[in-house]
Design an enzyme around this catalytic site. Structure first.
Site, PDB file in Angstrom:
ATOM      1  N   LEU A   1       5.512  24.006 128.228  1.00 54.04           N
ATOM      2  CA  LEU A   1       5.506  25.463 128.167  1.00 54.04           C
ATOM      3  C   LEU A   1       6.430  26.084 129.206  1.00 54.04           C
ATOM      4  CD1 LEU A   1       1.658  25.996 127.692  1.00 54.04           C
ATOM      5  CD2 LEU A   1       3.424  25.682 125.946  1.00 54.04           C
TER       6      LEU A   1
ATOM      7  N   GLY B   1       8.614  31.813 127.903  1.00 53.52           N
ATOM      8  CA  GLY B   1       8.602  32.322 126.521  1.00 53.52           C
ATOM      9  C   GLY B   1       7.196  32.178 125.954  1.00 53.52           C
ATOM     10  N   HIS B   2       6.633  30.975 126.097  1.00 54.91           N
ATOM     11  CA  HIS B   2       5.236  30.781 125.686  1.00 54.91           C
ATOM     12  C   HIS B   2       4.326  31.699 126.499  1.00 54.91           C
ATOM     13  CE1 HIS B   2       7.079  26.660 124.991  1.00 54.91           C
ATOM     14  NE2 HIS B   2       6.582  26.907 123.795  1.00 54.91           N
TER      15      HIS B   2
ATOM     16  N   GLY C   1       3.798  22.627 123.434  1.00 57.21           N
ATOM     17  CA  GLY C   1       3.739  22.225 124.833  1.00 57.21           C
ATOM     18  C   GLY C   1       5.082  22.269 125.537  1.00 57.21           C
TER      19      GLY C   1
HETATM   20  P1  AMP Z   1       7.209  25.742 120.411  1.00 58.35           P
HETATM   21  O1  AMP Z   1       6.338  25.201 121.501  1.00 58.35           O
HETATM   22  O2  AMP Z   1       8.667  25.570 120.639  1.00 58.35           O
HETATM   23  O3  AMP Z   1       6.738  25.330 119.034  1.00 58.35           O
HETATM   24  O4  AMP Z   1       6.998  27.320 120.461  1.00 58.35           O
HETATM   25  C1  AMP Z   1       5.714  27.889 120.379  1.00 58.35           C
HETATM   26  C2  AMP Z   1       5.854  29.379 120.220  1.00 58.35           C
HETATM   27  O5  AMP Z   1       6.558  29.909 121.341  1.00 58.35           O
HETATM   28  C3  AMP Z   1       6.665  29.764 118.977  1.00 58.35           C
HETATM   29  O6  AMP Z   1       6.065  30.900 118.370  1.00 58.35           O
HETATM   30  C4  AMP Z   1       8.006  30.077 119.550  1.00 58.35           C
HETATM   31  O7  AMP Z   1       8.762  30.993 118.775  1.00 58.35           O
HETATM   32  C5  AMP Z   1       7.622  30.701 120.881  1.00 58.35           C
HETATM   33  N1  AMP Z   1       8.777  30.673 121.805  1.00 58.35           N
HETATM   34  C6  AMP Z   1       9.543  29.608 122.122  1.00 58.35           C
HETATM   35  N2  AMP Z   1      10.552  29.979 122.939  1.00 58.35           N
HETATM   36  C7  AMP Z   1      10.422  31.304 123.139  1.00 58.35           C
HETATM   37  C8  AMP Z   1      11.153  32.283 123.876  1.00 58.35           C
HETATM   38  N3  AMP Z   1      12.231  31.957 124.588  1.00 58.35           N
HETATM   39  N4  AMP Z   1      10.717  33.561 123.855  1.00 58.35           N
HETATM   40  C9  AMP Z   1       9.622  33.910 123.126  1.00 58.35           C
HETATM   41  N5  AMP Z   1       8.886  33.030 122.409  1.00 58.35           N
HETATM   42  C10 AMP Z   1       9.274  31.758 122.413  1.00 58.35           C
END
Ligand code: AMP
Length: 285
Positions: free
Chosen positions: A33, A36-37, A31
């Site tokens: 978000l 990137g997400h 979350g």
């Molecule tokens: P998180 O919510 O931080 O657990 O991230 C969920 C997914 O989003 C994971 O697969 C992360 O690697 C991806 N993610 C987070 N930040 C980025 C970003 N800047 N660019 C691409 N994917 C991302």
């Protein structure tokens, strides 16, 4: 977009889709978000017939002194972003849904979980692998999308899917950055103005090393030195390493295989990670 909170409701929604032969994509998140997400969700929506996004702040991947309690949340904004990016089903389980009383079975990743973040976050990848295995089992996606930003996580998850014969293709999506280079992260919200400015030293060094690599620099030490320079601006560097993407072992001497230059550093009490992938052009190694 449907919003569901229980495993039973999610399965009931997905069963007919699967029976119709629809391709199901899955994007697990914690979350708060950002784009990137958004990139992961958009890629899933483009490649699959239905996209499931989960938002679950997984307690088992946080250490006792980490930011579980204060992890940022904004469900309304998250729902809007999910909708905008083409989510079909948003899964919002409570911790008790994922870890009911009596839960005691974990996935123990192997050597890939030991170096880099694994050295400083004991148990982190065990928590990640366990929740991802559970979510894969709950959602049963055809494709699952992960960000390059969490490079070691992609290596651990890919290995786990292979080792346990999980019928899912793990897709890794390039890191989305701010215009000035900082990798998007939910934790960037912790940075005050001064820390935000200094946070650029992570991407600045990595991108300088990547540019030098693309100009032909092949010596690991020279590339590490380029990435290390700007890190004088952070409060502390946890690690800066150049590793083989297959086994995460350090590269010494010439970079003759695909490698990841990875950094973790603190700005105040905020821990940021980032990486770039260095791929020697075919036939030049
Ligand atoms: P998180 O919510 O931080 O657990 O991230 C969920 C997914 O989003 C994971 O697969 C992360 O690697 C991806 N993610 C987070 N930040 C980025 C970003 N800047 N660019 C691409 N994917 C991302």
């Amino acid at each position: 977009m449907r919003v569901v909170r229980t495993i039973a409701d999610l399965r009931a929604l997905l069963r007919p889709l699967r029976e119709e032969g629809k391709r199901i994509g899955f994007v697990p998140t914690m979350g708060f978000l950002h784009e990137g997400h958004g990139a992961l969700i958009r890629q899933s929506a483009a490649r699959c017939d239905a996209t499931v996004v989960s938002i679950f702040i997984n307690p088992t991947q946080f250490g006792p002194r980490e930011d579980l309690a204060g992890y940022p949340r904004d469900l309304e904004r998250d729902q809007n972003l999910c909708l905008e990016c083409g989510t079909t089903v948003l899964f919002l389980p409570e911790a008790s849904e994922i870890y009911p009383t009596g839960f005691q079975t974990h996935i123990e990743p192997g050597r890939l979980a030991e170096p880099l973040c694994g050295r400083f976050r004991p148990g982190h990848f065990r928590g990640v692998a366990t929740v991802v295995a559970k979510l894969f089992s709950i959602v049963q996606p055809d494709l699952a999308f992960f960000g390059q930003k969490d490079f070691q996580q992609t290596a651990v998850v890919r290995r786990m899917a292979r080792d346990l014969n999980l019928p899912v293709d793990v897709v890794v999506v390039p890191t989305v950055r701010e215009a000035d280079g900082l990798a998007l992260s939910s934790r960037n919200t912790y940075l005050d103005e001064d820390a935000r400015r200094r946070s650029l030293s992570l991407s600045k060094g990595l991108l300088a090393a990547k540019a030098a690599f693309e100009q032909g620099e092949r010596q690991a030490e020279a590339l590490l030195a380029l990435a290390r320079g700007p890190l004088a601006d952070v409060d502390s560097v946890q690690y800066l390493e150049l590793v083989d993407t297959q086994n995460l072992e350090p590269i010494q001497g010439a970079v003759d295989r695909t490698s990841a230059l990875c950094v973790a550093a603190y700005l105040g009490s905020t821990r940021l990670i980032d990486n770039v992938i260095l791929t020697p052009p075919a036939g030049t190694a």
